[in-house]
Each structure stands twice: as C-alpha cells, then as structure tokens.
Design an enzyme around this catalytic site. Sequence first.
Site, PDB file in Angstrom:
ATOM      1  CG  HIS A  45      -7.059  -5.987  -0.461  1.00  6.91           C
ATOM      2  ND1 HIS A  45      -6.408  -7.126  -0.904  1.00  6.91           N
ATOM      3  CD2 HIS A  45      -6.162  -4.987  -0.580  1.00  6.91           C
ATOM      4  CE1 HIS A  45      -5.169  -6.805  -1.266  1.00  6.91           C
ATOM      5  NE2 HIS A  45      -4.990  -5.523  -1.094  1.00  6.91           N
ATOM      6  N   PRO A  90       1.607 -24.161   1.621  1.00  9.05           N
ATOM      7  CG  PRO A  90      -0.471 -25.141   1.145  1.00  9.05           C
ATOM      8  CD  PRO A  90       0.177 -23.911   1.669  1.00  9.05           C
TER       9      PRO A  90
HETATM   10  C1  BV8 Z   1      -3.636  -0.059  -6.693  1.00 10.06           C
HETATM   11  C2  BV8 Z   1     -10.496  -7.393  -2.746  1.00 10.06           C
HETATM   12  C3  BV8 Z   1      -3.252   2.161  -7.457  1.00 10.06           C
HETATM   13  C4  BV8 Z   1     -11.591  -7.656  -3.725  1.00 10.06           C
HETATM   14  C5  BV8 Z   1      -8.335  -7.580  -3.894  1.00 10.06           C
HETATM   15  C6  BV8 Z   1       3.008  -3.204  -8.828  1.00 10.06           C
HETATM   16  C7  BV8 Z   1       3.407  -4.243  -9.615  1.00 10.06           C
HETATM   17  C8  BV8 Z   1       2.443  -4.911 -10.405  1.00 10.06           C
HETATM   18  C9  BV8 Z   1       1.075  -4.570 -10.382  1.00 10.06           C
HETATM   19  C10 BV8 Z   1       0.689  -3.556  -9.581  1.00 10.06           C
HETATM   20  C11 BV8 Z   1       1.639  -2.860  -8.817  1.00 10.06           C
HETATM   21  N1  BV8 Z   1       0.977  -1.910  -8.117  1.00 10.06           N
HETATM   22  C12 BV8 Z   1      -0.355  -1.969  -8.431  1.00 10.06           C
HETATM   23  C13 BV8 Z   1      -0.555  -2.963  -9.316  1.00 10.06           C
HETATM   24  C14 BV8 Z   1      -1.841  -3.339  -9.856  1.00 10.06           C
HETATM   25  C15 BV8 Z   1      -2.616  -4.326  -8.957  1.00 10.06           C
HETATM   26  C16 BV8 Z   1      -1.864  -5.617  -8.814  1.00 10.06           C
HETATM   27  O1  BV8 Z   1      -1.156  -5.854  -7.853  1.00 10.06           O
HETATM   28  N2  BV8 Z   1      -2.088  -6.494  -9.805  1.00 10.06           N
HETATM   29  C17 BV8 Z   1      -1.479  -7.855  -9.722  1.00 10.06           C
HETATM   30  C18 BV8 Z   1      -2.522  -8.843 -10.203  1.00 10.06           C
HETATM   31  C19 BV8 Z   1      -0.233  -7.921 -10.536  1.00 10.06           C
HETATM   32  N3  BV8 Z   1      -2.869  -3.737  -7.638  1.00 10.06           N
HETATM   33  C20 BV8 Z   1      -3.974  -2.949  -7.525  1.00 10.06           C
HETATM   34  O2  BV8 Z   1      -4.728  -2.680  -8.444  1.00 10.06           O
HETATM   35  C21 BV8 Z   1      -4.223  -2.335  -6.148  1.00 10.06           C
HETATM   36  N4  BV8 Z   1      -4.560  -0.927  -6.290  1.00 10.06           N
HETATM   37  O3  BV8 Z   1      -2.496  -0.382  -6.919  1.00 10.06           O
HETATM   38  O4  BV8 Z   1      -4.139   1.220  -6.839  1.00 10.06           O
HETATM   39  C22 BV8 Z   1      -3.538   2.039  -8.933  1.00 10.06           C
HETATM   40  C23 BV8 Z   1      -4.608   2.748  -9.436  1.00 10.06           C
HETATM   41  C24 BV8 Z   1      -4.848   2.716 -10.824  1.00 10.06           C
HETATM   42  C25 BV8 Z   1      -4.067   1.887 -11.661  1.00 10.06           C
HETATM   43  C26 BV8 Z   1      -3.008   1.120 -11.091  1.00 10.06           C
HETATM   44  C27 BV8 Z   1      -2.743   1.199  -9.721  1.00 10.06           C
HETATM   45  C28 BV8 Z   1      -5.474  -2.992  -5.488  1.00 10.06           C
HETATM   46  C29 BV8 Z   1      -5.195  -4.409  -5.127  1.00 10.06           C
HETATM   47  C30 BV8 Z   1      -6.384  -4.994  -4.321  1.00 10.06           C
HETATM   48  C31 BV8 Z   1      -7.403  -5.678  -5.188  1.00 10.06           C
HETATM   49  N5  BV8 Z   1      -8.431  -6.346  -4.375  1.00 10.06           N
HETATM   50  N6  BV8 Z   1      -9.284  -8.151  -3.096  1.00 10.06           N
HETATM   51  C32 BV8 Z   1     -12.080  -9.088  -3.682  1.00 10.06           C
HETATM   52  O5  BV8 Z   1     -11.648  -9.859  -2.811  1.00 10.06           O
HETATM   53  O6  BV8 Z   1     -12.942  -9.382  -4.499  1.00 10.06           O
HETATM   54  S1  BV8 Z   1      -6.910  -8.473  -4.273  1.00 10.06           S
HETATM   55  C33 BV8 Z   1      -7.293 -10.140  -3.902  1.00 10.06           C
HETATM   56  O7  BV8 Z   1      -6.405 -10.890  -4.683  1.00 10.06           O
HETATM   57  C34 BV8 Z   1      -7.023 -10.572  -2.476  1.00 10.06           C
HETATM   58  O8  BV8 Z   1      -7.405  -9.614  -1.530  1.00 10.06           O
HETATM   59  C35 BV8 Z   1      -5.516 -10.819  -2.488  1.00 10.06           C
HETATM   60  O9  BV8 Z   1      -4.815  -9.619  -2.321  1.00 10.06           O
HETATM   61  C36 BV8 Z   1      -5.313 -11.315  -3.905  1.00 10.06           C
HETATM   62  C37 BV8 Z   1      -5.299 -12.810  -3.953  1.00 10.06           C
HETATM   63  O10 BV8 Z   1      -4.114 -13.228  -3.414  1.00 10.06           O
HETATM   64  P1  BV8 Z   1      -4.079 -14.259  -2.171  1.00 10.06           P
HETATM   65  O11 BV8 Z   1      -4.930 -13.759  -1.073  1.00 10.06           O
HETATM   66  O12 BV8 Z   1      -2.657 -14.525  -1.923  1.00 10.06           O
HETATM   67  O13 BV8 Z   1      -4.857 -15.553  -2.748  1.00 10.06           O
HETATM   68  P2  BV8 Z   1      -4.427 -16.504  -3.955  1.00 10.06           P
HETATM   69  O14 BV8 Z   1      -5.630 -17.281  -4.289  1.00 10.06           O
HETATM   70  O15 BV8 Z   1      -3.719 -15.733  -5.008  1.00 10.06           O
HETATM   71  O16 BV8 Z   1      -3.311 -17.476  -3.293  1.00 10.06           O
HETATM   72  C38 BV8 Z   1      -3.671 -18.302  -2.222  1.00 10.06           C
HETATM   73  C39 BV8 Z   1      -2.359 -18.787  -1.606  1.00 10.06           C
HETATM   74  O17 BV8 Z   1      -2.687 -19.584  -0.465  1.00 10.06           O
HETATM   75  C40 BV8 Z   1      -1.530 -19.668  -2.551  1.00 10.06           C
HETATM   76  O18 BV8 Z   1      -0.149 -19.290  -2.453  1.00 10.06           O
HETATM   77  C41 BV8 Z   1      -1.741 -21.086  -1.991  1.00 10.06           C
HETATM   78  O19 BV8 Z   1      -0.603 -21.891  -2.184  1.00 10.06           O
HETATM   79  C42 BV8 Z   1      -1.956 -20.786  -0.513  1.00 10.06           C
HETATM   80  N7  BV8 Z   1      -2.734 -21.796   0.220  1.00 10.06           N
HETATM   81  C43 BV8 Z   1      -3.711 -22.615  -0.261  1.00 10.06           C
HETATM   82  N8  BV8 Z   1      -4.197 -23.392   0.766  1.00 10.06           N
HETATM   83  C44 BV8 Z   1      -3.515 -23.036   1.901  1.00 10.06           C
HETATM   84  C45 BV8 Z   1      -2.589 -22.004   1.556  1.00 10.06           C
HETATM   85  N9  BV8 Z   1      -1.759 -21.427   2.462  1.00 10.06           N
HETATM   86  C46 BV8 Z   1      -1.823 -21.889   3.752  1.00 10.06           C
HETATM   87  N10 BV8 Z   1      -2.698 -22.853   4.157  1.00 10.06           N
HETATM   88  C47 BV8 Z   1      -3.548 -23.450   3.265  1.00 10.06           C
HETATM   89  N11 BV8 Z   1      -4.380 -24.414   3.687  1.00 10.06           N
END
Ligand code: BV8
Length: 263
Positions: free
Chosen positions: A135, A230
């Site tokens: 990303h 976690p």
């Molecule tokens: C695309 C960069 C083609 C920017 C990011 C299929 C199904 C459904 C939806 C889609 C699909 N295919 C595409 C989609 C759409 C979309 C998507 O997935 N939407 C989701 C919301 C459903 N995907 C896209 O748009 C992708 N592009 O598909 O292009 C297209 C074109 C046109 C139209 C449609 C499709 C692009 C995706 C990338 C977006 N950019 N980041 C920025 O950072 O500002 S995504 C960003 O969010 C991150 O990079 C990461 O990927 C995501 C966040 O997730 P996590 O990193 O997991 O973080 P989160 O806070 O959610 O969770 C933290 C975890 O850590 C928790 O589980 C927690 O319990 C845990 N944790 C906490 N403390 C600890 C810990 N673990 C261990 N130790 C600890 N101490």
Amino acid sequence: MVPSRVDPDQSASASAFAIPEALALRLRVARRVAVLTGAGISAESGVPTFRDAQTGMWARFDPLELATPAAFARQPRIVWDWYAWRRELVAAAAPNPGHYALAAIERHVPDFLLITQNVDGLHQAAGSTRIVELHGNIARVKCARGCGGVDTWEDAASEPPRCPRCGAFLRPDVVWFEEMLPVDELLRAERAARDCELMLVVGTSAEVHPAAALPAMARACGATVAEVNPSATPLSDRIDYVLRGPSGIVLPALVAAAWPPAI
Ligand code: BV8
Ligand code: ZN
C-alpha cells in the site's frame, strides 16, 4: 478445523508466552516463509492502527473516506494534512521487538518475503530487506497527475503543495481505496503466498482486499498459517495456529522457540 490456540496471561513477557512446539519446529525447518503484516505490529511503537487513527481532531473523519481519490478531489487540504499528521507520528516512532523478530526470521530462512500493508517504513528501519509494501509508503510524495515522485516540497498555506513539473497537487505515495495496488508488488506477494510452507499473519484485521485474500491463498496451496493478534479476526477460525497476544511479545517468543539462544 479447530486452530490450536494459545492465550497468554496478560503480564507475560516474551519468554513466558508459550509457543506450540509443532509451530516452532515448522518455522525452524521451513525453507520458504511468507509474513503478512498490518497496522497492529506498529501499535506498540505508538503508531495508531488504522481503526485507531481516528483520534483527537481526526475522530470526525472515517479513514475509509479520507484515504480515497474522491476525498482528495473534494477536500485536498484536509487529506494532505491528515497524512502530514500521520507522517510526523511515524517519523517519531521506532521499531519494536515485533519488527526486530521478523527481521531475525528473515536472516534464518532461505526463501522469505515480508508482505506489509503498513505505510510506516518501520520494518525496513528494523532491518527487514526482503519486503513488499503493498500500500505504498507515507514518507514518499508524488504528483497526483502521475509525473512521478518528488523528494522535497514546500508546504503551501491553504492547499497541498504543487508538482514542480506540471503544477498538479502533490499527494502521499500510498494506495488509496478504489486504487489498484502496484502490480509487481502484488504479483510478488501472491507468488510468495502460493509457494510458502508457512505464513505468519501479524496485526491485521484481514478486512482489506486484495491483501486479506493472501492467507487463504497460502492455505489453499498447502501452507501452515498462524495468526498473531490480541483479538479475533475473520481468519481466526480458518487457519492452523492462533497466537492471541501482542506481536511485540509473541514474535520474540516464536523466534526464541524456533532458534533457542545457544546457552
Ligand atoms: C482495489 C494505504 C481495485 C493508505 C490502505 C473484495 C471484497 C470487498 C471489498 C473489496 C474487494 N476488493 C476490493 C475491495 C475494495 C477495498 C476493500 O478491501 N475495502 C474493504 C474496506 C472492504 N479494496 C481496495 O479499494 C483496494 N483497491 O481493490 O482496487 C478497485 C478499483 C476500483 C473500485 C474497486 C476496486 C485498495 C486497498 C488499499 C487501501 N489503502 N492503506 C493509508 O494507509 O492511508 S488500506 C489500510 O487499511 C491499511 O494499509 C490496511 O490494509 C487496512 C487496515 O487494516 P489493518 O492494517 O489490519 O489495521 P486495522 O486497524 O484494521 O487492524 C489492526 C489489527 O491489529 C486489529 O486486528 C487489532 O486487533 C490488531 N492489533 C492491535 N494491537 C496489536 C495488534 N496485533 C498485534 N499486536 C498488537 N500489539
Ligand atoms: Zn506533475
């Protein structure tokens, strides 16, 4: 299939986190390992996870709204400032024992790839070299019209800085929602997922695609998959090992179990 699950007592230090011997052995003998990380691995470095990035003045914004081309078109200054805020947070952060443990695993395993969704660069700061940033990276800035990256930029008053070549706005070199991922990086990640014997899935809520599809791809190709988090995720009941704890504790314990320090 019931994954083998390990819950630590909360005050546990790394050495106290019990790692299943079978998983430690699997890592010790594996020749091809892939790791997928998310924001959770940087939480212990003080970098808010994606769902926590909405603190303070940003609480009224939904990240899924801010991190899109439409948001940048609608309110370029607000989006620019959100990334400038996150860039400062990241610049002040240092890798934690979880990052260093993954860099250590890379040094032990012949064929290794670290696939990160994070844009914070902390893996590289911890010494990881075999890495793909799916990303992008928040420290890089590029022309919004596609002229390419720029190394330096002057912050302007009421709008994002402009491209020195074409005058378009500059933007962070990250992948926004509804934007395609960098093709080479995605192909490298998918190949590593298909070829690996073991995949570690660390600190991700596994909800953003296509990254979230990689663990299932690895498992479908016969790999053992272990989650370090976690909290439960959509993956937790579809993989082999669940290590329920913070990665800064669990990953050093995993390295120590796989390669016990010579006494
Ligand atoms: C695309 C960069 C083609 C920017 C990011 C299929 C199904 C459904 C939806 C889609 C699909 N295919 C595409 C989609 C759409 C979309 C998507 O997935 N939407 C989701 C919301 C459903 N995907 C896209 O748009 C992708 N592009 O598909 O292009 C297209 C074109 C046109 C139209 C449609 C499709 C692009 C995706 C990338 C977006 N950019 N980041 C920025 O950072 O500002 S995504 C960003 O969010 C991150 O990079 C990461 O990927 C995501 C966040 O997730 P996590 O990193 O997991 O973080 P989160 O806070 O959610 O969770 C933290 C975890 O850590 C928790 O589980 C927690 O319990 C845990 N944790 C906490 N403390 C600890 C810990 N673990 C261990 N130790 C600890 N101490
Ligand atoms: Zn330009």
